[in-house]
Motif scaffolding. Structure first.
Motif: not given
Length: 325
Positions: A208-212, A215-218, A288-289
């Protein structure tokens, strides 16, 4: 030189790995954990180690913290409410745990001048769009009516408090802002996406991927993160400083799901779930983060050694050991 070290939240994911690293370096390690999000399983392999000890209690217990601080040379304060799901479901616990426990630890450490490393979070950058995030950048919080930001705000207060103890009372403090630390032993129970995806893929469940999913993370490997923590505390020139700790390898959550499916050889599908369904109406997220890690690289020469492929391989290998025979 061997130090006596106290790790609050030491039975947690990061705390247990920090215990491993410090023991391997020859230090004496004692951990305190109330097991609200940590687990004895994380430190079971250390229970018979001659230089390891533990106390099952809360950092809110001022008398216990005072006694433990008195017996060590250095404090790593990792105890905190963690995970988006826990934060959304229990905002009172989040705020009380983070702010009150940090005040207890810092006040007791100050009495005996014991240096403290405070584990903070990239969440404090809030909704800032000034990427990559720099330690001296502005923090942009959402409205107080959005419970999502209670964690970020509570950790920002923790940082202000730690830095105030340095500026006003000369207690040596160092703050590290962690960017999505992952690896073996991390629970997916409170919304941590990598172990959640890996366990789902190994069980052939849809991810399950929340939202679209854009969104990106590192994601940083826990072994790299604890190496940074230990190195910062081994050098007394960094008191009163804040450091980003993380990798700059950016991946969207949808791409992460695809890579987990590939890494596990799973036939799992990937489905989108609206934020409202996952967390309730009005949930806000960061798109993004991404950290700027120039400061820590210049200070101690630190850089991450493990990329996302290595992280996923290590998590998959660990989770496979947990599967029923």
């Amino acid at each position: 030189m061997s130090d006596r070290v106290l790790i609050t939240g030491g039975a947690g994911f990061i705390g247990s790995h920090l215990s491993d690293a410090l023991l391997q370096a020859g230090h004496h390690v004692h951990v305190i954990d109330d097991l609200s999000t940590g687990a004895i399983e994380n430190i079971r392999h250390l229970k018979d180690h001659p230089r390891f000890g533990y106390t099952i209690d809360s950092c809110a217990n001022r008398a216990v913290v005072a006694e433990l601080v008195d017996e060590v040379d250095v404090v790593y304060h990792l105890a905190a409410a963690v995970g988006v799901e826990l934060i959304v479901e229990s905002p009172v616990r989040t705020i009380e745990t983070n702010v009150h426990c940090t005040e207890v630890v810092l006040s007791q450490a100050a009495k005996k001048r014991k240096p403290v490393l405070l584990a903070s979070t990239s969440e404090v950058y809030g909704k800032s769009a000034a990427l990559p995030f720099r330690e001296d950048g502005d923090l942009v919080m959402g409205a107080t009516t959005k419970g999502r930001w209670s964690y970020a705000c509570s950790k920002a207060i923790d940082e202000f408090l730690a830095l105030a103890y340095w500026n006003e009372r000369k207690l040596p403090t160092v703050v590290v802002r962690l960017f999505n630390t992952v690896g073996p032993r991390q629970t997916g129970q409170y919304g941590m996406v990598v172990p959640k995806f890996v366990r789902g893929a190994l069980a052939e469940r849809d991810l399950q991927v929340f939202g679209d999913g854009a969104q990106s993370r590192c994601f940083g490997h826990v072994a790299d993160v604890v190496r940074a923590m230990a190195a910062l505390m081994a050098d007394d020139r960094h008191s009163g400083e804040v450091f980003n700790v993380g990798t700059t390898e950016e991946v969207t959550i949808r791409e992460l799901a695809d890579r987990v499916v590939a890494a596990t050889g799973s036939s799992s599908g990937i489905v989108s779930v609206p934020y409202e369904t996952a967390y309730g109406t009005g949930f806000e997220d960061m798109h993004r983060r991404v950290p700027d890690t120039t400061k820590i690289r210049e200070a101690i020469g630190w850089a991450p050694e493990r990329d996302l492929d290595r992280i996923l391989a290590d998590v998959v290998a660990y989770e496979k050991t947990k599967l029923p025979l």
